[in-house]
Design a protein around this motif. Sequence first.
Motif, PDB file in Angstrom:
ATOM      1  N   LYS A  33       0.807  -1.222   0.000  1.00 12.92           N
ATOM      2  CA  LYS A  33       0.000   0.000   0.000  1.00 12.92           C
ATOM      3  C   LYS A  33       0.839   1.270   0.000  1.00 12.92           C
ATOM      4  CE  LYS A  33      -4.033  -2.006   2.181  1.00 12.92           C
ATOM      5  NZ  LYS A  33      -4.832  -2.104   3.395  1.00 12.92           N
ATOM      6  N   GLN A  34       2.032   1.240   0.542  1.00 12.03           N
ATOM      7  CA  GLN A  34       2.885   2.421   0.594  1.00 12.03           C
ATOM      8  C   GLN A  34       3.639   2.641  -0.718  1.00 12.03           C
ATOM      9  OE1 GLN A  34       3.161  -0.240   2.677  1.00 12.03           O
ATOM     10  NE2 GLN A  34       2.028   0.531   4.418  1.00 12.03           N
ATOM     11  N   ASN A  35       3.132   2.065  -1.820  1.00 13.31           N
ATOM     12  CA  ASN A  35       3.766   2.150  -3.141  1.00 13.31           C
ATOM     13  C   ASN A  35       5.161   1.557  -3.154  1.00 13.31           C
ATOM     14  OD1 ASN A  35       1.480   3.276  -4.163  1.00 13.31           O
ATOM     15  ND2 ASN A  35       2.279   5.342  -4.304  1.00 13.31           N
ATOM     16  N   ALA A  36       5.365   0.521  -2.356  1.00 14.24           N
ATOM     17  CA  ALA A  36       6.658  -0.165  -2.302  1.00 14.24           C
ATOM     18  C   ALA A  36       6.538  -1.541  -2.957  1.00 14.24           C
ATOM     19  CB  ALA A  36       7.117  -0.326  -0.857  1.00 14.24           C
ATOM     20  N   THR A  37       7.613  -1.932  -3.633  1.00 11.76           N
ATOM     21  CA  THR A  37       7.698  -3.282  -4.171  1.00 11.76           C
ATOM     22  C   THR A  37       8.725  -4.058  -3.369  1.00 11.76           C
ATOM     23  OG1 THR A  37       9.383  -2.575  -5.755  1.00 11.76           O
ATOM     24  CG2 THR A  37       7.104  -2.641  -6.557  1.00 11.76           C
ATOM     25  N   ALA A  38       8.526  -5.363  -3.302  1.00  8.79           N
ATOM     26  CA  ALA A  38       9.494  -6.263  -2.684  1.00  8.79           C
ATOM     27  C   ALA A  38       9.375  -7.584  -3.413  1.00  8.79           C
ATOM     28  CB  ALA A  38       9.208  -6.445  -1.202  1.00  8.79           C
ATOM     29  N   GLY A  39      10.489  -8.306  -3.513  1.00  9.55           N
ATOM     30  CA  GLY A  39      10.391  -9.576  -4.205  1.00  9.55           C
ATOM     31  C   GLY A  39      11.671 -10.367  -4.189  1.00  9.55           C
ATOM     32  N   LEU A  40      11.602 -11.480  -4.880  1.00 12.84           N
ATOM     33  CA  LEU A  40      12.733 -12.383  -5.030  1.00 12.84           C
ATOM     34  C   LEU A  40      12.881 -12.716  -6.502  1.00 12.84           C
ATOM     35  CD1 LEU A  40      14.883 -14.270  -3.693  1.00 12.84           C
ATOM     36  CD2 LEU A  40      13.134 -16.050  -3.751  1.00 12.84           C
ATOM     37  N   ALA A  41      14.045 -12.444  -7.049  1.00 11.43           N
ATOM     38  CA  ALA A  41      14.375 -12.856  -8.405  1.00 11.43           C
ATOM     39  C   ALA A  41      15.020 -14.243  -8.299  1.00 11.43           C
ATOM     40  CB  ALA A  41      15.313 -11.834  -9.037  1.00 11.43           C
ATOM     41  N   GLY A  48      11.817  -1.738  -4.361  1.00 12.12           N
ATOM     42  CA  GLY A  48      11.760  -0.433  -4.999  1.00 12.12           C
ATOM     43  C   GLY A  48      10.402   0.192  -4.771  1.00 12.12           C
ATOM     44  N   THR A  49       9.940   0.956  -5.744  1.00 12.86           N
ATOM     45  CA  THR A  49       8.647   1.623  -5.635  1.00 12.86           C
ATOM     46  C   THR A  49       7.846   1.413  -6.912  1.00 12.86           C
ATOM     47  OG1 THR A  49       9.532   3.698  -6.502  1.00 12.86           O
ATOM     48  CG2 THR A  49       9.555   3.412  -4.094  1.00 12.86           C
ATOM     49  N   PHE A  50       6.556   1.745  -6.818  1.00 11.59           N
ATOM     50  CA  PHE A  50       5.689   1.700  -7.988  1.00 11.59           C
ATOM     51  C   PHE A  50       4.631   2.793  -7.834  1.00 11.59           C
ATOM     52  CE2 PHE A  50       3.114  -0.546  -4.980  1.00 11.59           C
ATOM     53  CZ  PHE A  50       1.801  -0.312  -5.370  1.00 11.59           C
ATOM     54  N   SER A  51       3.975   3.109  -8.930  1.00 10.93           N
ATOM     55  CA  SER A  51       2.825   4.014  -8.877  1.00 10.93           C
ATOM     56  C   SER A  51       1.825   3.584  -9.937  1.00 10.93           C
ATOM     57  CB  SER A  51       3.247   5.473  -9.099  1.00 10.93           C
ATOM     58  OG  SER A  51       3.841   5.631 -10.361  1.00 10.93           O
ATOM     59  N   GLN A  52       0.562   3.775  -9.588  1.00 10.24           N
ATOM     60  CA  GLN A  52      -0.505   3.482 -10.524  1.00 10.24           C
ATOM     61  C   GLN A  52      -1.000   4.798 -11.085  1.00 10.24           C
ATOM     62  OE1 GLN A  52      -2.521   0.803  -7.499  1.00 10.24           O
ATOM     63  NE2 GLN A  52      -3.030  -0.251  -9.406  1.00 10.24           N
ATOM     64  N   GLY A  53      -1.278   4.826 -12.381  1.00 14.14           N
ATOM     65  CA  GLY A  53      -1.732   6.047 -13.028  1.00 14.14           C
ATOM     66  C   GLY A  53      -3.194   6.325 -12.780  1.00 14.14           C
ATOM     67  N   SER A  54      -3.667   7.437 -13.315  1.00 12.73           N
ATOM     68  CA  SER A  54      -5.062   7.831 -13.129  1.00 12.73           C
ATOM     69  C   SER A  54      -6.011   6.988 -13.979  1.00 12.73           C
ATOM     70  CB  SER A  54      -5.229   9.320 -13.453  1.00 12.73           C
ATOM     71  OG  SER A  54      -4.772   9.576 -14.767  1.00 12.73           O
ATOM     72  N   THR A  55      -5.490   6.379 -15.029  1.00 12.46           N
ATOM     73  CA  THR A  55      -6.289   5.507 -15.884  1.00 12.46           C
ATOM     74  C   THR A  55      -6.128   4.064 -15.417  1.00 12.46           C
ATOM     75  OG1 THR A  55      -5.883   6.992 -17.750  1.00 12.46           O
ATOM     76  CG2 THR A  55      -6.680   4.788 -18.273  1.00 12.46           C
ATOM     77  N   ALA A  56      -7.212   3.322 -15.416  1.00 11.00           N
ATOM     78  CA  ALA A  56      -7.166   1.919 -14.983  1.00 11.00           C
ATOM     79  C   ALA A  56      -6.113   1.158 -15.778  1.00 11.00           C
ATOM     80  CB  ALA A  56      -8.529   1.268 -15.166  1.00 11.00           C
ATOM     81  N   GLY A  57      -5.296   0.393 -15.077  1.00 10.54           N
ATOM     82  CA  GLY A  57      -4.286  -0.430 -15.731  1.00 10.54           C
ATOM     83  C   GLY A  57      -2.934   0.225 -15.889  1.00 10.54           C
ATOM     84  N   GLN A  58      -2.809   1.522 -15.644  1.00 13.98           N
ATOM     85  CA  GLN A  58      -1.508   2.178 -15.759  1.00 13.98           C
ATOM     86  C   GLN A  58      -0.645   1.793 -14.570  1.00 13.98           C
ATOM     87  OE1 GLN A  58      -2.518   6.395 -16.080  1.00 13.98           O
ATOM     88  NE2 GLN A  58      -1.780   6.368 -18.189  1.00 13.98           N
ATOM     89  N   VAL A  88       4.514  -0.211 -18.350  1.00 14.41           N
ATOM     90  CA  VAL A  88       3.640   0.966 -18.433  1.00 14.41           C
ATOM     91  C   VAL A  88       2.189   0.619 -18.091  1.00 14.41           C
ATOM     92  CG1 VAL A  88       5.082   2.168 -20.111  1.00 14.41           C
ATOM     93  CG2 VAL A  88       3.212   0.717 -20.924  1.00 14.41           C
ATOM     94  N   ARG A  89       1.841  -0.676 -18.167  1.00 17.03           N
ATOM     95  CA  ARG A  89       0.476  -1.045 -17.815  1.00 17.03           C
ATOM     96  C   ARG A  89       0.424  -2.496 -17.358  1.00 17.03           C
ATOM     97  NH1 ARG A  89      -2.927  -3.935 -21.106  1.00 17.03           N
ATOM     98  NH2 ARG A  89      -2.026  -4.545 -23.097  1.00 17.03           N
ATOM     99  N   TYR A  90      -0.677  -2.817 -16.694  1.00 16.82           N
ATOM    100  CA  TYR A  90      -0.879  -4.187 -16.216  1.00 16.82           C
ATOM    101  C   TYR A  90      -2.304  -4.614 -16.491  1.00 16.82           C
ATOM    102  CZ  TYR A  90      -3.579  -2.573 -12.184  1.00 16.82           C
ATOM    103  OH  TYR A  90      -4.545  -2.010 -11.385  1.00 16.82           O
TER     104      TYR A  90
END
Length: 117
Positions: A33-41, A48-58, A88-90
Amino acid sequence: MLNTRWMLVQVEETPIAVSSYSETYRSYIQFAKQNATAGLAPCNSFGGTFSQGSTAGQLSISQQASTRISCAALPLETKYLEALPRTVRYEINGKELRLYDATNSLRPLLVFQDHAE
């Protein structure tokens, strides 16, 4: 999408079977929820971080910081980590998360499956 452990199943055209750790501990990403990413490669943990755009799927994902352990799957890991900031989208279809870049709206960069524990 948030607070789900998304297990990596495909990097570009390469299907992923298991990580280098074991058959049960596979590569994943989580979006908090804090726009943070975490993972295992396949070799290293990352965040790192992420952000969702104003349009659905961004979706925009930052370059991820990772640990620096080497393993046989390092070339695949490099493709995985380099694909994340190109997103750029999901789209979510059932239990599958697909990430796309700006060049191809039909073939996803990365494919994940929901890992229900």
